[in-house]
Design a protein around this motif. Structure first.
Motif, PDB file in Angstrom:
ATOM      1  N   PHE A 103      33.585  35.423  48.024  1.00  9.87           N
ATOM      2  CA  PHE A 103      33.843  36.348  46.947  1.00  9.87           C
ATOM      3  C   PHE A 103      35.250  37.035  47.094  1.00  9.87           C
ATOM      4  O   PHE A 103      35.573  37.569  47.865  1.00  9.87           O
ATOM      5  CB  PHE A 103      32.806  37.366  47.547  1.00  9.87           C
ATOM      6  CG  PHE A 103      31.348  37.311  47.691  1.00  9.87           C
ATOM      7  CD1 PHE A 103      30.784  36.328  47.022  1.00  9.87           C
ATOM      8  CD2 PHE A 103      30.774  37.621  48.700  1.00  9.87           C
ATOM      9  CE1 PHE A 103      29.587  35.850  47.153  1.00  9.87           C
ATOM     10  CE2 PHE A 103      29.321  37.157  49.278  1.00  9.87           C
ATOM     11  CZ  PHE A 103      28.629  36.203  48.329  1.00  9.87           C
ATOM     12  N   PRO A 104      35.949  36.708  45.766  1.00  8.36           N
ATOM     13  CA  PRO A 104      37.367  36.512  45.659  1.00  8.36           C
ATOM     14  C   PRO A 104      37.871  38.345  45.692  1.00  8.36           C
ATOM     15  O   PRO A 104      38.829  38.797  46.099  1.00  8.36           O
ATOM     16  CB  PRO A 104      37.819  36.118  44.400  1.00  8.36           C
ATOM     17  CG  PRO A 104      36.467  36.030  43.714  1.00  8.36           C
ATOM     18  CD  PRO A 104      35.113  35.913  44.650  1.00  8.36           C
ATOM     19  N   TYR A 147      42.531  38.700  51.548  1.00  7.78           N
ATOM     20  CA  TYR A 147      41.807  38.551  50.552  1.00  7.78           C
ATOM     21  C   TYR A 147      41.732  36.736  50.301  1.00  7.78           C
ATOM     22  O   TYR A 147      42.705  36.080  50.793  1.00  7.78           O
ATOM     23  CB  TYR A 147      42.320  38.947  48.994  1.00  7.78           C
ATOM     24  CG  TYR A 147      41.674  40.494  48.859  1.00  7.78           C
ATOM     25  CD1 TYR A 147      40.408  40.868  48.440  1.00  7.78           C
ATOM     26  CD2 TYR A 147      42.737  41.480  49.349  1.00  7.78           C
ATOM     27  CE1 TYR A 147      40.419  41.963  48.550  1.00  7.78           C
ATOM     28  CE2 TYR A 147      42.332  42.702  49.134  1.00  7.78           C
ATOM     29  CZ  TYR A 147      41.100  43.066  48.734  1.00  7.78           C
ATOM     30  OH  TYR A 147      40.860  44.235  48.663  1.00  7.78           O
TER      31      TYR A 147
ATOM     32  N   GLN B 180      29.625  31.558  42.656  1.00  9.48           N
ATOM     33  CA  GLN B 180      29.531  33.002  43.240  1.00  9.48           C
ATOM     34  C   GLN B 180      28.105  33.450  43.440  1.00  9.48           C
ATOM     35  O   GLN B 180      27.941  34.125  44.153  1.00  9.48           O
ATOM     36  CB  GLN B 180      30.228  33.776  42.458  1.00  9.48           C
ATOM     37  CG  GLN B 180      31.700  33.639  42.540  1.00  9.48           C
ATOM     38  CD  GLN B 180      32.454  34.016  43.691  1.00  9.48           C
ATOM     39  OE1 GLN B 180      32.123  35.015  44.309  1.00  9.48           O
ATOM     40  NE2 GLN B 180      33.253  33.151  44.336  1.00  9.48           N
ATOM     41  N   ALA B 184      26.064  33.918  46.774  1.00 12.69           N
ATOM     42  CA  ALA B 184      25.385  35.176  47.007  1.00 12.69           C
ATOM     43  C   ALA B 184      23.859  35.091  47.318  1.00 12.69           C
ATOM     44  O   ALA B 184      23.115  35.462  48.072  1.00 12.69           O
ATOM     45  CB  ALA B 184      25.212  36.090  45.789  1.00 12.69           C
ATOM     46  N   ARG B 193      20.721  42.002  43.287  1.00 13.31           N
ATOM     47  CA  ARG B 193      21.666  42.436  44.168  1.00 13.31           C
ATOM     48  C   ARG B 193      22.776  41.570  43.879  1.00 13.31           C
ATOM     49  O   ARG B 193      23.887  42.059  44.066  1.00 13.31           O
ATOM     50  CB  ARG B 193      20.991  42.273  45.451  1.00 13.31           C
ATOM     51  CG  ARG B 193      21.950  43.130  46.693  1.00 13.31           C
ATOM     52  CD  ARG B 193      21.598  42.651  48.096  1.00 13.31           C
ATOM     53  NE  ARG B 193      20.193  42.801  48.300  1.00 13.31           N
ATOM     54  CZ  ARG B 193      19.708  43.718  49.271  1.00 13.31           C
ATOM     55  NH1 ARG B 193      20.501  44.902  49.326  1.00 13.31           N
ATOM     56  NH2 ARG B 193      18.737  43.762  49.361  1.00 13.31           N
ATOM     57  N   ARG B 197      26.363  43.436  43.382  1.00 12.94           N
ATOM     58  CA  ARG B 197      27.233  43.429  44.511  1.00 12.94           C
ATOM     59  C   ARG B 197      28.389  42.327  44.257  1.00 12.94           C
ATOM     60  O   ARG B 197      29.443  42.666  44.578  1.00 12.94           O
ATOM     61  CB  ARG B 197      26.671  43.189  45.879  1.00 12.94           C
ATOM     62  CG  ARG B 197      25.791  44.302  46.229  1.00 12.94           C
ATOM     63  CD  ARG B 197      26.581  45.466  46.842  1.00 12.94           C
ATOM     64  NE  ARG B 197      27.454  45.105  47.842  1.00 12.94           N
ATOM     65  CZ  ARG B 197      28.323  45.979  48.254  1.00 12.94           C
ATOM     66  NH1 ARG B 197      28.124  47.116  47.990  1.00 12.94           N
ATOM     67  NH2 ARG B 197      29.056  45.516  49.293  1.00 12.94           N
ATOM     68  N   ILE B 198      28.008  41.248  43.430  1.00 10.84           N
ATOM     69  CA  ILE B 198      28.866  40.044  43.609  1.00 10.84           C
ATOM     70  C   ILE B 198      29.415  39.830  42.032  1.00 10.84           C
ATOM     71  O   ILE B 198      30.630  39.752  41.684  1.00 10.84           O
ATOM     72  CB  ILE B 198      28.379  38.938  44.078  1.00 10.84           C
ATOM     73  CG1 ILE B 198      27.789  39.008  45.702  1.00 10.84           C
ATOM     74  CG2 ILE B 198      29.244  37.646  43.907  1.00 10.84           C
ATOM     75  CD1 ILE B 198      28.942  39.521  46.459  1.00 10.84           C
ATOM     76  N   PRO B 201      31.174  43.372  39.621  1.00  8.21           N
ATOM     77  CA  PRO B 201      32.336  43.804  40.147  1.00  8.21           C
ATOM     78  C   PRO B 201      33.314  42.652  39.836  1.00  8.21           C
ATOM     79  O   PRO B 201      34.560  43.032  39.419  1.00  8.21           O
ATOM     80  CB  PRO B 201      32.244  43.857  41.575  1.00  8.21           C
ATOM     81  CG  PRO B 201      30.931  44.024  42.078  1.00  8.21           C
ATOM     82  CD  PRO B 201      30.379  43.034  41.091  1.00  8.21           C
ATOM     83  N   GLN B 202      33.121  41.380  39.823  1.00  9.90           N
ATOM     84  CA  GLN B 202      34.321  40.387  39.478  1.00  9.90           C
ATOM     85  C   GLN B 202      34.119  40.181  37.741  1.00  9.90           C
ATOM     86  O   GLN B 202      35.226  40.059  37.242  1.00  9.90           O
ATOM     87  CB  GLN B 202      33.600  38.978  39.674  1.00  9.90           C
ATOM     88  CG  GLN B 202      33.908  39.002  41.406  1.00  9.90           C
ATOM     89  CD  GLN B 202      33.662  37.704  41.830  1.00  9.90           C
ATOM     90  OE1 GLN B 202      34.178  36.471  41.555  1.00  9.90           O
ATOM     91  NE2 GLN B 202      32.500  37.336  42.749  1.00  9.90           N
ATOM     92  N   ARG B 278      41.487  43.710  42.664  1.00 11.29           N
ATOM     93  CA  ARG B 278      41.408  43.476  44.117  1.00 11.29           C
ATOM     94  C   ARG B 278      41.185  42.240  44.544  1.00 11.29           C
ATOM     95  O   ARG B 278      40.422  41.440  43.901  1.00 11.29           O
ATOM     96  CB  ARG B 278      40.473  44.378  45.036  1.00 11.29           C
ATOM     97  CG  ARG B 278      40.974  45.870  45.311  1.00 11.29           C
ATOM     98  CD  ARG B 278      39.566  46.431  45.998  1.00 11.29           C
ATOM     99  NE  ARG B 278      38.528  46.302  45.132  1.00 11.29           N
ATOM    100  CZ  ARG B 278      37.195  46.612  45.315  1.00 11.29           C
ATOM    101  NH1 ARG B 278      37.020  46.972  46.571  1.00 11.29           N
ATOM    102  NH2 ARG B 278      36.384  46.452  44.628  1.00 11.29           N
ATOM    103  N   GLY B 279      42.186  41.437  45.097  1.00 13.23           N
ATOM    104  CA  GLY B 279      41.961  40.112  45.504  1.00 13.23           C
ATOM    105  C   GLY B 279      42.499  39.287  44.622  1.00 13.23           C
ATOM    106  O   GLY B 279      42.338  37.950  44.802  1.00 13.23           O
ATOM    107  N   ALA B 280      42.683  39.436  43.301  1.00 14.21           N
ATOM    108  CA  ALA B 280      43.207  38.456  42.289  1.00 14.21           C
ATOM    109  C   ALA B 280      44.408  38.117  42.553  1.00 14.21           C
ATOM    110  O   ALA B 280      45.426  38.887  42.747  1.00 14.21           O
ATOM    111  CB  ALA B 280      42.823  39.177  40.961  1.00 14.21           C
TER     112      ALA B 280
END
Lengths: 255, 285
Positions: A103-104, A147, B180, B184, B193, B197-198, B201-202, B278-280
């Protein structure tokens, strides 16, 4: 003979008119490592995805831990299980994907605690401790706060293995776990998998790493065109194949 | 350091040589031209028949400020309704259930297919169709009392916004890699869910820039609610110029307020975008 952990019987899977699996049957006993080898499109990955119920069989059945997957026999007919029951069954298996699929938007640690906390309802603090232990096992304790985009492919795949292990599965499924990696990064992932096998984890591994299969596998299955062509001990199937198709595949892979 | 064997001669050593700066004459020239045009426009407005004293005087009168507050309140409420409906409809549209998909397609078709001002007028005049509205046996009331300008504007703007937002959210959901969802599922998440959750958000990262666009568009679309007597800033400005005939001055007052509100929104959007990136790995430019 003891009951196998995984029993596949006459598995058939169609995608439209394309037969991805044609009458596949096999057993995997607890503690065994089974390697599935074969060319692309031979049905290896489909078989793995059927065991994890990411796709549903069209005919035949798969039993995990003595329980028929995805369906219930009732009144001479098969009835599809509810989502909750499928999830309960799926939690007995851990899946590692070719392209990692971390999960990025979550750190390595968050990736590993997501399932235990959100799905199994474990306490975050407890899940965190367990996750750090798993990250330690795959050698990435110090990358807990990174991350996925900050990790190499090999590191991402090791986090993905930790994430799958976090659900405490009875069976680990690996779908070409090293195919998307730089050659220099393959070793670190295979090392983690060898360690898992040594600890007695039951594993089904789709792989092109024949040296790994020969060293770690208890059984090797060569598939082609949705069927099992040859199955047996690694030294037999990879060392002295009986079938012409197996020999052709091996000479193509080994060059 | 080991050298490459057998290198050819005749290539000069460029290491340490500084790079010259380009002059960019075209940029200087175009900037100068644009500045001249702007000065000319500014001069024209300064000399035109505008009493700037009126603009300054009416900029902060209570009626106008109340109108600005009402504009902001309506924008926020309608956008909130729009986002809730948009997410819901986008998820329905992508569900395997054909009934849900059909409802989602029908909703988007209906509310994108008719003018917003017409929808506002319909909601406001709902009493002509249904004199009383309510839930049978539980509660009911007279439509004239319930369909106040505020309620009619909120329903009109929010439901219309939901139709557009649902397409934006859908594009965001489609942008998330199918792996993804499988990952999950593999850790035991159910459909809802995994979405919450997954996937969502993306999707937010992709969805936010066009949602910001939609919100800015909505702030200005609230001015349409003036036709159903909702006291937003344009309505307030109109009421004043009906009395004092300072049409242009009051329109400028309203325009300045819209500009200010929209200008405040842009940095807010950037903060939100940073949160969801975040995380990108992509470098921000």
């Amino acid at each position: 003979m003891t009951r196998p952990l995984v029993a596949v019987r006459s598995a058939v899977k169609l995608f439209g008119s394309y037969q991805a699996l044609k009458d596949v049957s096999l057993d995997v006993h607890a503690g065994q490592v089974l390697c599935l080898v074969g060319a692309s499109g031979s049905g290896k990955t489909t078989l793995l995805r059927c065991i994890n119920q990411l796709v549903q069989l069209d005919s035949g059945g798969i039993w995990l831990d003595g329980e028929l997957l995805g369906m219930r026999q009732h009144g001479g007919k098969l009835h599809r299980l509810s989502e909750a029951e499928i999830i309960r069954q799926r939690l007995k298996t851990g899946m590692v994907f070719q392209r990692f699929n971390l999960f990025p938007h979550k750190t390595a640690l968050e990736n590993v605690i997501e399932g235990p906390v959100q799905v199994q309802g474990r306490k975050p603090a407890e899940a965190r401790t367990a996750a750090m232990e798993l990250l330690h096992r795959v050698g990435l304790e110090e990358k807990a706060g990174s991350y996925p985009s900050q990790l190499s492919g090999g590191q991402q795949q090791r986090v993905a293995i930790a994430r799958a292990l976090s659900m405490r599965p009875k069976l680990m499924l690996f779908d070409e776990p090293t195919s998307a990696l730089d050659p220099v990064l393959v070793g670190e992932v295979l090392a983690v998998m060898k360690e898992l096998a040594r600890e007695g984890m039951t594993m089904i591994v789709v792989t092109h790493e024949l040296a790994f299969a020969r060293e770690v596998a208890d059984m090797v299955v060569y598939m082609d065109g949705g069927r099992i062509v040859e199955a047996g001990l690694p030294d037999q199937v990879l060392g002295a194949p009986q079938e012409a198709r197996t020999r052709a595949f091996l000479s193509a892979v080994l060059g | 350091m080991s050298a490459f064997p057998g290198m050819a001669e005749g290539f000069p050593d460029l290491s340490g040589m500084p790079a010259a700066r380009r002059a960019h004459w075209g940029r200087w020239l175009s900037a100068l031209l644009i500045l001249l045009v702007l000065l000319a426009i500014g001069r024209a407005f300064a000399r035109g028949q505008i009493e700037w004293a009126y603009v300054a005087r009416f900029l902060t009168v209570p009626v106008i400020v109340d109108g600005v507050v009402n504009t902001i309140v309506m924008s926020v409420l309608a956008m909130a309704l729009g986002i809730v409906l948009g997410v819901l409809v986008a998820v329905m549209r992508l569900s395997p259930n054909p009934v849900l998909t059909a409802v989602a397609v029908g909703y988007t078709w209906l509310f994108r297919g008719t003018p917003l001002i017409l929808q506002l007028l319909l909601w406001f005049n709902l009493a002509l169709v249904f004199p009383t509205i309510g839930i049978p046996g539980l509660w009911s009331g007279k439509a004239v009392d319930i369909m106040t300008p505020l309620v009619a504007a909120l329903l009109g703007l929010g439901i219309n916004q939901g139709a557009y937002t649902s397409e934006v959210v859908r594009s965001g959901l489609l942008s998330v890699d199918a792996g993804q969802y499988e990952a999950a599922q593999a850790i035991g998440m159910g459909h809802m869910r995994a979405l919450r959750r997954i996937i969502l958000p993306q999707a937010m990262r992709v969805v936010l820039p066009p949602i910001g666009n939609e919100f800015i568009s909505l702030v200005k679309a609230t001015s349409l609610a003036s036709v159903i007597q909702y006291p937003e800033v344009l309505h307030a400005a109109e009421n004043i110029y009906y009395a004092n005939s300072r049409v242009i001055e009051l329109l400028i007052v309203a325009g300045l307020w819209y500009l200010l509100v929209v200008s405040i929104l842009t940095p807010l959007q950037m903060l939100l975008e940073r949160h969801f990136s975040r995380g990108a790995a992509r470098v921000r430019r």
